[in-house]
Design an enzyme around this catalytic site. Structure first.
Site, short mmCIF file in Angstrom:
data_model
loop_
_atom_site.label_atom_id
_atom_site.label_comp_id
_atom_site.label_asym_id
_atom_site.label_seq_id
_atom_site.Cartn_x
_atom_site.Cartn_y
_atom_site.Cartn_z
N LYS A 185 66.53 97.68 48.17
CA LYS A 185 67.69 96.75 48.66
C LYS A 185 68.04 97.67 49.83
CE LYS A 185 72.10 95.28 46.90
NZ LYS A 185 73.53 95.50 46.68
N GLU A 191 61.79 107.54 46.79
CA GLU A 191 60.86 107.25 46.69
C GLU A 191 59.66 106.00 46.83
OE1 GLU A 191 63.97 107.61 44.58
OE2 GLU A 191 63.67 108.70 42.96
N GLY A 244 70.54 95.32 42.80
CA GLY A 244 68.99 95.37 42.48
C GLY A 244 68.53 95.39 41.15
N ARG A 245 69.55 94.87 39.88
CA ARG A 245 68.73 95.15 38.40
C ARG A 245 68.66 93.08 38.32
NH1 ARG A 245 73.10 98.06 39.53
NH2 ARG A 245 74.75 97.78 37.83
N GLU A 330 72.42 100.58 32.66
CA GLU A 330 72.97 100.58 34.89
C GLU A 330 74.42 99.66 35.13
OE1 GLU A 330 70.89 102.27 38.29
OE2 GLU A 330 70.69 100.40 38.71
N HIS A 361 54.88 101.25 12.48
CA HIS A 361 53.92 101.80 12.09
C HIS A 361 54.60 103.80 12.74
CE1 HIS A 361 51.84 99.07 9.90
NE2 HIS A 361 51.75 98.48 11.38
N LYS A 471 71.17 111.68 42.82
CA LYS A 471 70.28 111.41 44.11
C LYS A 471 71.19 112.54 45.49
CE LYS A 471 69.73 106.64 43.78
NZ LYS A 471 70.42 105.53 44.40
O1 F6P Z 1 69.55 104.45 41.52
C1 F6P Z 1 69.96 103.59 40.98
C2 F6P Z 1 69.12 102.58 42.16
O2 F6P Z 1 70.17 102.62 42.66
C3 F6P Z 1 68.43 100.34 41.77
O3 F6P Z 1 70.41 99.95 41.10
C4 F6P Z 1 68.46 100.57 42.21
O4 F6P Z 1 67.62 99.32 41.50
C5 F6P Z 1 66.88 100.76 41.95
O5 F6P Z 1 67.51 102.54 42.47
C6 F6P Z 1 66.35 100.78 43.51
O6 F6P Z 1 67.47 100.60 44.37
P1 F6P Z 1 66.21 100.22 45.85
O7 F6P Z 1 66.65 98.78 45.55
O8 F6P Z 1 67.55 100.45 47.34
O9 F6P Z 1 65.55 100.83 46.43
#
Ligand code: F6P
Length: 499
Positions: A185, A191, A244-245, A330, A361, A471
């Site tokens: 987003k 990452e 995002g979610r 979240e 189990h 972060k």
């Molecule tokens: O760090 C949490 C978050 O901001 C989430 O809310 C989001 O889904 C995820 O990181 C990834 O963010 P982006 O889509 O901006 O890479």
């Protein structure tokens, strides 16, 4: 109404489940509802008619109807960021303007899917979808759940920054026939950008002539993607208002559309939109997500439970618990109200879970006899599509139902080790079948249930400032000049790891 004041709800005496069943022979019918090919049974939760009535009054006092209307009409439901929530528009349930804007992004997405299928990128066999959190969990769940009957492309979802995750994700993919979808987003997530750079290196090392030509970006920050080097014709935007979610319905679902085909993606949206219509227009106890929230709040506020377990009694839904962890924790893992005041009550419980029957189990010992009471949600599907003898599926479903019954009824014994306290709450969600439409409906139900919980708690489910500090510190810790401000334990760990 003061946020901490829940009027008569707090004083409500929760009766044991066996008493509630004994008192009301019509209990199961009264506390079950069907929607979008899904059956919801809340009768093994300690809700009763009076308590449901009190929750309905609370929903009214909290302005539930107004917030709900704001969600569907583009009102500001995310006040800390001054934004509407755009996910409903992605399935045509928002304001006319937002629906049109979302539909335009879908047209672009579809054109790209069609172009790929028509061979514009040559032979394509694999898609490396790189994203994290909401930019990965939804597509991962949907493709895993519905792509078993032969996904059209080998879609790999890569999220973790761990190099091992990268190697696992590309293992067996042919770099010459793989497209890379960079999904973020913000297009700033470390990452994702690290993994996208690694993927470009992987293509180039394999002799792919124009690695950037194989890269598609999906983002609400198109200019950042272009700045990164993605050609603007291969940037699929989505609206900033889509969290995002909550984003799998947007162009973030690009890999879903590729893997399952455009008609399946549309069915997914249609299933969600059916639940949108229901959530918008059904009132009080007839509203499935709202009723589910009444159940959640009974558990957290009246029984004091701090966790909630979700078990998918269907291998195809094995990723549901991790998807729900982000959606619920979240969204509603908050300490302050929408006005920034302390909430003063429990907000989201810890969501955890797994797959049945495996979990029986492994972790069910604690659920049946542990000192912690965790409500359980069983999610199962009546029809199966595996080619095995019906015995498997029959046993799978019967096991789910038996666990719910055992948790509730318990068993007395003179031998304490063999006694089961019972009265342990559970809910059961039963899908007629698992297809794009019912899965879309199920996920939209969970989204709206999160909002219903948030409104009753007085919190904002659409921001996530809680992740920002970590972060920031992850950036600072990599800067030797900043290290001094870290505590002795952290500094010692850095030193020990030779960083
Ligand atoms: O760090 C949490 C978050 O901001 C989430 O809310 C989001 O889904 C995820 O990181 C990834 O963010 P982006 O889509 O901006 O890479």
């Amino acid at each position: 109404m003061d946020n901490g004041d829940w009027g008569p709800i707090d004083g409500h005496e929760v009766e044991p489940l066996d008493v509630l069943f004994a008192k009301d022979p019509g209990r199961t019918e009264r506390l079950s509802l069907g929607l979008g090919g899904i059956w919801f049974d809340w009768s093994k939760l300690p809700l009763d008619e009076i308590l449901v009535g009190k929750f309905e009054a609370l929903a009214e006092a909290r302005g539930f109807a107004a917030t709900r209307e704001a969600l569907f009409t583009g009102g500001i439901v995310n006040p800390s960021e001054g934004r509407p929530a755009g996910h409903v528009a992605e399935r045509g349930s928002g304001s006319a303007e937002a629906n049109a804007a979302a539909a335009a992004t879908h047209v672009r997405m579809r054109a790209l899917v069609d172009a790929i299928e028509a061979g514009a990128f040559g032979d394509v066999t694999g898609v490396l979808h790189i994203g994290i959190g909401g930019s990965a969990l939804g597509p991962d769940l949907v493709i895993d759940a519905l792509g078993r009957e032969g996904s059209r492309y080998d879609v790999r979802i890569l999220s973790n920054i761990d190099g091992q995750a990268f190697e696992d994700a590309v293992a067996g993919l042919d770099p010459h026939t793989t497209l890379v979808a960079a999904v973020s987003k913000t297009f700033t997530t470390i990452e994702t950008l690290t993994n996208v750079s690694a993927a470009l290196g992987w293509l180039s090392d394999a002799g792919v002539e124009d690695p950037f030509g194989r890269l598609i970006a999906i983002t609400a920050a198109p200019e950042a993607a272009v700045e990164f080097g993605v050609d603007s014709t291969r940037v699929l935007p989505f609206a900033e208002a889509v969290g995002g979610r909550y984003s799998l319905w947007s162009t973030v679902g690009f890999s879903i559309a590729l893997a399952l085909g455009w008609p399946a993606f549309e069915e997914l949206l249609e299933g969600a939109s059916e639940v949108d219509r229901h959530f918008r227009f059904a009132d009080g106890r007839a509203n499935v997500p709202l009723m589910a929230a009444f159940g959640d709040l009974t558990i957290t506020q009246l029984l004091g439970c701090e966790t909630r377990a979700v078990f998918a009694y269907d291998e195809r839904l094995r990723l549901l618990p991790s998807y729900l962890q982000q959606l619920e924790m979240e969204s509603n893992g908050k300490l302050v109200t929408t006005d920034g005041e302390p909430v003063g009550r429990r907000t989201a419980p810890v969501t955890w879970g797994g797959v049945g029957t495996d979990a029986q189990h492994a972790v069910f010992q604690l659920l049946h006899q542990g000192s912690v009471v965790s409500p359980v949600e069983f999610v199962a599907v009546i029809e199966h599509e595996d080619g095995q003898d019906d015995t498997h599926h029959r046993q799978l479903l019967l096991n789910a139902f038996a666990q719910g019954a055992a948790l509730m009824t318990g068993r007395t014994s003179d031998d304490g080790a063999r006694a089961y306290p019972g009265n342990r709450p559970s809910a059961t969600i039963l899908l007629d079948r698992l297809d794009p439409r019912t899965l879309g409906a199920l996920l939209a139900f969970y989204e709206h249930r999160v909002l219903a919980n948030a409104v009753l708690l007085g919190i904002n489910p659409f921001d996530q400032f809680g992740v920002e500090l970590g972060k920031e510190m992850a950036r600072a810790i990599d800067d030797p000049a900043e290290r001094d401000r870290f505590d002795p334990s952290t500094r010692a760990l850095i030193e020990r790891a030779g960083l």
